[in-house]
Scaffold this motif. Sequence first.
Motif, PDB file in Angstrom:
ATOM      1  N   ARG A   1      -2.476   6.107  -1.769  1.00  0.00           N
ATOM      2  CA  ARG A   1      -1.470   5.688  -2.750  1.00  0.00           C
ATOM      3  C   ARG A   1      -2.165   4.868  -3.821  1.00  0.00           C
ATOM      4  N   ASN A   2      -1.622   4.897  -5.021  1.00  0.00           N
ATOM      5  CA  ASN A   2      -2.149   4.078  -6.109  1.00  0.00           C
ATOM      6  C   ASN A   2      -1.727   2.632  -5.910  1.00  0.00           C
ATOM      7  N   ILE A   3      -2.459   1.729  -6.551  1.00  0.00           N
ATOM      8  CA  ILE A   3      -2.083   0.320  -6.578  1.00  0.00           C
ATOM      9  C   ILE A   3      -2.165  -0.174  -8.016  1.00  0.00           C
ATOM     10  N   GLU A   4      -1.357  -1.185  -8.308  1.00  0.00           N
ATOM     11  CA  GLU A   4      -1.366  -1.795  -9.631  1.00  0.00           C
ATOM     12  C   GLU A   4      -0.712  -3.164  -9.523  1.00  0.00           C
ATOM     13  N   LEU A   5      -0.740  -3.901 -10.611  1.00  0.00           N
ATOM     14  CA  LEU A   5      -0.040  -5.181 -10.666  1.00  0.00           C
ATOM     15  C   LEU A   5       1.405  -4.929 -11.085  1.00  0.00           C
ATOM     16  N   GLN A   6       2.328  -5.515 -10.347  1.00  0.00           N
ATOM     17  CA  GLN A   6       3.758  -5.443 -10.664  1.00  0.00           C
ATOM     18  C   GLN A   6       4.326  -6.849 -10.504  1.00  0.00           C
TER      19      GLN A   6
ATOM     20  N   GLN B   1       5.268   3.050  -4.727  1.00  0.00           N
ATOM     21  CA  GLN B   1       6.437   3.410  -3.934  1.00  0.00           C
ATOM     22  C   GLN B   1       6.585   4.922  -3.813  1.00  0.00           C
ATOM     23  N   LYS B   2       5.797   5.656  -4.591  1.00  0.00           N
ATOM     24  CA  LYS B   2       5.840   7.120  -4.521  1.00  0.00           C
ATOM     25  C   LYS B   2       5.193   7.576  -3.229  1.00  0.00           C
ATOM     26  N   ASN B   3       5.515   8.797  -2.817  1.00  0.00           N
ATOM     27  CA  ASN B   3       4.946   9.348  -1.592  1.00  0.00           C
ATOM     28  C   ASN B   3       3.433   9.389  -1.650  1.00  0.00           C
ATOM     29  N   SER B   4       2.810   9.277  -0.504  1.00  0.00           N
ATOM     30  CA  SER B   4       1.358   9.348  -0.398  1.00  0.00           C
ATOM     31  C   SER B   4       0.875  10.757  -0.708  1.00  0.00           C
ATOM     32  N   VAL B   5      -0.380  10.845  -1.133  1.00  0.00           N
ATOM     33  CA  VAL B   5      -1.042  12.143  -1.283  1.00  0.00           C
ATOM     34  C   VAL B   5      -2.123  12.219  -0.217  1.00  0.00           C
TER      35      VAL B   5
ATOM     36  N   GLU C   1     -10.944  -6.483   6.245  1.00  0.00           N
ATOM     37  CA  GLU C   1     -10.189  -5.507   5.466  1.00  0.00           C
ATOM     38  C   GLU C   1      -8.876  -6.151   5.045  1.00  0.00           C
ATOM     39  N   ILE C   2      -8.368  -5.694   3.926  1.00  0.00           N
ATOM     40  CA  ILE C   2      -7.091  -6.168   3.406  1.00  0.00           C
ATOM     41  C   ILE C   2      -6.124  -4.997   3.536  1.00  0.00           C
ATOM     42  N   TYR C   3      -5.098  -5.190   4.348  1.00  0.00           N
ATOM     43  CA  TYR C   3      -4.204  -4.086   4.678  1.00  0.00           C
ATOM     44  C   TYR C   3      -2.758  -4.453   4.353  1.00  0.00           C
ATOM     45  N   LEU C   4      -1.970  -3.446   4.005  1.00  0.00           N
ATOM     46  CA  LEU C   4      -0.549  -3.616   3.770  1.00  0.00           C
ATOM     47  C   LEU C   4       0.139  -3.841   5.106  1.00  0.00           C
ATOM     48  N   ILE C   5       0.999  -4.857   5.201  1.00  0.00           N
ATOM     49  CA  ILE C   5       1.695  -5.162   6.459  1.00  0.00           C
ATOM     50  C   ILE C   5       2.580  -3.987   6.882  1.00  0.00           C
ATOM     51  N   GLU C   6       3.340  -3.432   5.946  1.00  0.00           N
ATOM     52  CA  GLU C   6       4.177  -2.258   6.235  1.00  0.00           C
ATOM     53  C   GLU C   6       3.291  -1.027   6.318  1.00  0.00           C
ATOM     54  N   THR C   7       3.493  -0.197   7.320  1.00  0.00           N
ATOM     55  CA  THR C   7       2.665   1.007   7.437  1.00  0.00           C
ATOM     56  C   THR C   7       3.194   2.163   6.583  1.00  0.00           C
ATOM     57  N   LEU C   8       4.435   2.055   6.109  1.00  0.00           N
ATOM     58  CA  LEU C   8       5.052   3.106   5.287  1.00  0.00           C
ATOM     59  C   LEU C   8       4.937   4.442   6.004  1.00  0.00           C
ATOM     60  N   ASP C   9       4.325   5.453   5.366  1.00  0.00           N
ATOM     61  CA  ASP C   9       4.222   6.780   5.979  1.00  0.00           C
ATOM     62  C   ASP C   9       2.863   7.025   6.627  1.00  0.00           C
ATOM     63  N   GLU C  10       2.089   5.954   6.849  1.00  0.00           N
ATOM     64  CA  GLU C  10       0.754   6.070   7.451  1.00  0.00           C
ATOM     65  C   GLU C  10       0.653   5.135   8.652  1.00  0.00           C
ATOM     66  N   PRO C  11       0.823   5.677   9.888  1.00  0.00           N
ATOM     67  CA  PRO C  11       0.804   4.819  11.078  1.00  0.00           C
ATOM     68  C   PRO C  11      -0.482   4.008  11.235  1.00  0.00           C
TER      69      PRO C  11
ATOM     70  N   GLY D   1      -1.978   2.614   8.812  1.00  0.00           N
ATOM     71  CA  GLY D   1      -1.917   1.575   7.794  1.00  0.00           C
ATOM     72  C   GLY D   1      -2.713   1.907   6.544  1.00  0.00           C
ATOM     73  N   PHE D   2      -2.428   1.155   5.478  1.00  0.00           N
ATOM     74  CA  PHE D   2      -3.123   1.304   4.198  1.00  0.00           C
ATOM     75  C   PHE D   2      -3.974   0.078   3.937  1.00  0.00           C
ATOM     76  N   CYS D   3      -5.201   0.299   3.462  1.00  0.00           N
ATOM     77  CA  CYS D   3      -6.120  -0.779   3.105  1.00  0.00           C
ATOM     78  C   CYS D   3      -6.551  -0.635   1.656  1.00  0.00           C
ATOM     79  N   LEU D   4      -6.903  -1.774   1.023  1.00  0.00           N
ATOM     80  CA  LEU D   4      -7.534  -1.700  -0.286  1.00  0.00           C
ATOM     81  C   LEU D   4      -8.868  -0.997  -0.093  1.00  0.00           C
ATOM     82  N   ASP D   5      -9.174  -0.060  -0.989  1.00  0.00           N
ATOM     83  CA  ASP D   5     -10.279   0.865  -0.767  1.00  0.00           C
ATOM     84  C   ASP D   5     -10.859   1.309  -2.109  1.00  0.00           C
ATOM     85  N   ILE D   6     -12.171   1.508  -2.157  1.00  0.00           N
ATOM     86  CA  ILE D   6     -12.801   2.080  -3.344  1.00  0.00           C
ATOM     87  C   ILE D   6     -12.572   3.582  -3.325  1.00  0.00           C
TER      88      ILE D   6
END
Length: 190
Positions: A169-174, A153-157, A40-50, A52-57
């Motif tokens: 959360r959404n993802i995009e290229l920045q 960077q917006k709050n999670s839904v 799995e590919i996960y964001l190092i920072e957990t932000l508001d989700e203990p 963690g967030f992963c890339l997901d379909i």
Amino acid sequence: NTKVHSKKLLFNSALIFFILSCNENIKTDDIHNISNEVVEIYLIETLDEPRGFCLDIKGYKSNANIDNGLQAHTCYSYQGMVAVDQSFDLLRINENEFFMPSFDVCMEAESLDKTANLRLRSCVKNELQKFIFTDEGKIKLEKNKNLCITISQKNSVEGGGGNPVHLIRNIELQNCEMDLSPYQTWGIRL
């Protein structure tokens, strides 16, 4: 350290591939079957989700719809394994291709431009499907290395399930920027 663990996974898979490919008794098909670990590919920072967030379909596990693209979703690994809609082939990441074997598709940018979304398409090794996972944990578009996969960077839904409820959360290229590092630094784990 998570980054070191991720690098060891990548190195070990590359080493397995090298050793097996040098063995005359093993066929190319065997190499793929022996060494195609999913991660799995996960964001190092957990932000508001203990968890963690992963890339997901977008969708639910094996019923996820590849036509809906990718998002950042609560990692399912807290349930004991990598979920099919969050699993990527480790060897293919080493080849700059983010392949999801359960759905036989690759991650693809909609364009080479900032704010492009990420979708899933048949793997054709075009410039929109080539991404580099850097030593710093950035996932950059190979053709435009100024762009990184970035979680919103917006709050999670809230998602449709889980206890507590899964978050999305959404993802995009920045543009790859130091102040966006918490939203652009990813890890890999089994």
